[in-house]
Design a protein around this motif. Structure first.
Motif, PDB file in Angstrom:
ATOM      1  N   GLY A  31       0.818  -1.216   0.000  1.00 41.97           N
ATOM      2  CA  GLY A  31       0.000   0.000   0.000  1.00 41.97           C
ATOM      3  C   GLY A  31       0.849   1.262   0.000  1.00 41.97           C
ATOM      4  O   GLY A  31       0.577   2.207  -0.749  1.00 41.97           O
ATOM      5  N   GLU A  32       1.887   1.271   0.826  1.00 44.23           N
ATOM      6  CA  GLU A  32       2.770   2.442   0.895  1.00 44.23           C
ATOM      7  C   GLU A  32       3.428   2.710  -0.456  1.00 44.23           C
ATOM      8  O   GLU A  32       3.559   3.861  -0.882  1.00 44.23           O
ATOM      9  N   LYS A  33       3.834   1.649  -1.121  1.00 43.98           N
ATOM     10  CA  LYS A  33       4.489   1.769  -2.422  1.00 43.98           C
ATOM     11  C   LYS A  33       3.570   2.494  -3.420  1.00 43.98           C
ATOM     12  O   LYS A  33       3.981   3.425  -4.103  1.00 43.98           O
ATOM     13  N   VAL A  34       2.323   2.065  -3.481  1.00 46.14           N
ATOM     14  CA  VAL A  34       1.359   2.667  -4.398  1.00 46.14           C
ATOM     15  C   VAL A  34       0.995   4.082  -3.959  1.00 46.14           C
ATOM     16  O   VAL A  34       0.944   5.001  -4.781  1.00 46.14           O
ATOM     17  N   ARG A  42      -2.103  10.543   3.224  1.00 45.56           N
ATOM     18  CA  ARG A  42      -2.181   9.748   4.453  1.00 45.56           C
ATOM     19  C   ARG A  42      -2.643   8.333   4.116  1.00 45.56           C
ATOM     20  O   ARG A  42      -3.414   8.125   3.194  1.00 45.56           O
ATOM     21  N   TYR A  43      -2.155   7.376   4.916  1.00 40.63           N
ATOM     22  CA  TYR A  43      -2.535   5.963   4.775  1.00 40.63           C
ATOM     23  C   TYR A  43      -2.579   5.429   6.200  1.00 40.63           C
ATOM     24  O   TYR A  43      -1.555   5.251   6.844  1.00 40.63           O
ATOM     25  N   ILE A  44      -3.789   5.186   6.709  1.00 42.23           N
ATOM     26  CA  ILE A  44      -3.985   4.862   8.120  1.00 42.23           C
ATOM     27  C   ILE A  44      -4.761   3.557   8.245  1.00 42.23           C
ATOM     28  O   ILE A  44      -5.754   3.349   7.546  1.00 42.23           O
ATOM     29  N   ARG A  45      -4.319   2.677   9.157  1.00 45.45           N
ATOM     30  CA  ARG A  45      -5.031   1.454   9.451  1.00 45.45           C
ATOM     31  C   ARG A  45      -5.511   1.480  10.902  1.00 45.45           C
ATOM     32  O   ARG A  45      -4.736   1.746  11.808  1.00 45.45           O
ATOM     33  N   CYS A  81      -3.779   6.410  -7.812  1.00 50.45           N
ATOM     34  CA  CYS A  81      -3.588   5.330  -6.848  1.00 50.45           C
ATOM     35  C   CYS A  81      -4.425   4.105  -7.220  1.00 50.45           C
ATOM     36  O   CYS A  81      -3.914   2.991  -7.282  1.00 50.45           O
ATOM     37  N   PHE A  82      -5.698   4.311  -7.479  1.00 50.19           N
ATOM     38  CA  PHE A  82      -6.563   3.177  -7.766  1.00 50.19           C
ATOM     39  C   PHE A  82      -6.325   2.618  -9.163  1.00 50.19           C
ATOM     40  O   PHE A  82      -6.566   1.437  -9.403  1.00 50.19           O
ATOM     41  N   ALA A  83      -5.791   3.423 -10.064  1.00 52.83           N
ATOM     42  CA  ALA A  83      -5.400   2.913 -11.388  1.00 52.83           C
ATOM     43  C   ALA A  83      -4.202   1.977 -11.253  1.00 52.83           C
ATOM     44  O   ALA A  83      -4.162   0.912 -11.882  1.00 52.83           O
ATOM     45  N   ILE A  84      -3.233   2.337 -10.415  1.00 52.63           N
ATOM     46  CA  ILE A  84      -2.054   1.490 -10.190  1.00 52.63           C
ATOM     47  C   ILE A  84      -2.464   0.199  -9.468  1.00 52.63           C
ATOM     48  O   ILE A  84      -2.113  -0.907  -9.884  1.00 52.63           O
ATOM     49  N   ALA A  85      -3.225   0.360  -8.361  1.00 58.26           N
ATOM     50  CA  ALA A  85      -3.622  -0.801  -7.554  1.00 58.26           C
ATOM     51  C   ALA A  85      -4.524  -1.755  -8.329  1.00 58.26           C
ATOM     52  O   ALA A  85      -4.470  -2.969  -8.128  1.00 58.26           O
TER      53      ALA A  85
END
Length: 120
Positions: A31-34, A42-45, A81-85
């Protein structure tokens, strides 16, 4: 600011502790990579710790084990982001999720608006 939220569930037979450990040490790195490539902010779990009710000794089972937030400064980084993922890294994400998560239970909300109360 654009925000998306995903709800995730561990795969049957996987303990909550093993799920969290794998997510923290392996899956979040994908996730961090993308997110970095797309310019996310931000990317929070949020791990949903199983609660013990007053009536039972065992922890109650939750519908989800993690609430993940994805924050983006604008629509372009959100879409990137969602295009890559969902494109070049789709198979890598699917294979990794299959190791620890119930892929059929994942729920993704692609635009979430916050409404925070002022409690002061």
């Amino acid at each position: 600011m654009i925000k998306a939220i995903a709800l995730g569930k561990r795969k049957p037979g996987t303990s909550f502790e093993a799920f969290v450990e794998y997510y923290k040490t392996r899956h979040s790195k994908l996730g961090e990579k993308v997110m970095k490539r797309a310019g996310a902010s931000r990317y929070i779990r949020h791990y949903v710790v199983p609660a013990v009710s007053g009536l039972h000794e065992e922890a109650a089972e939750s519908d989800f084990d993690v609430v993940t937030e994805f924050w983006f400064p604008d629509m372009a980084s959100f879409q990137e982001c969602f295009a890559i993922a969902g494109g070049e890294m789709r198979d890598e994400f699917a294979e990794d999720e299959a190791r620890f998560a119930d892929r059929s239970a994942i729920r993704l909300f692609l635009q979430v608006e916050e409404d925070e109360s002022d409690l002061s």
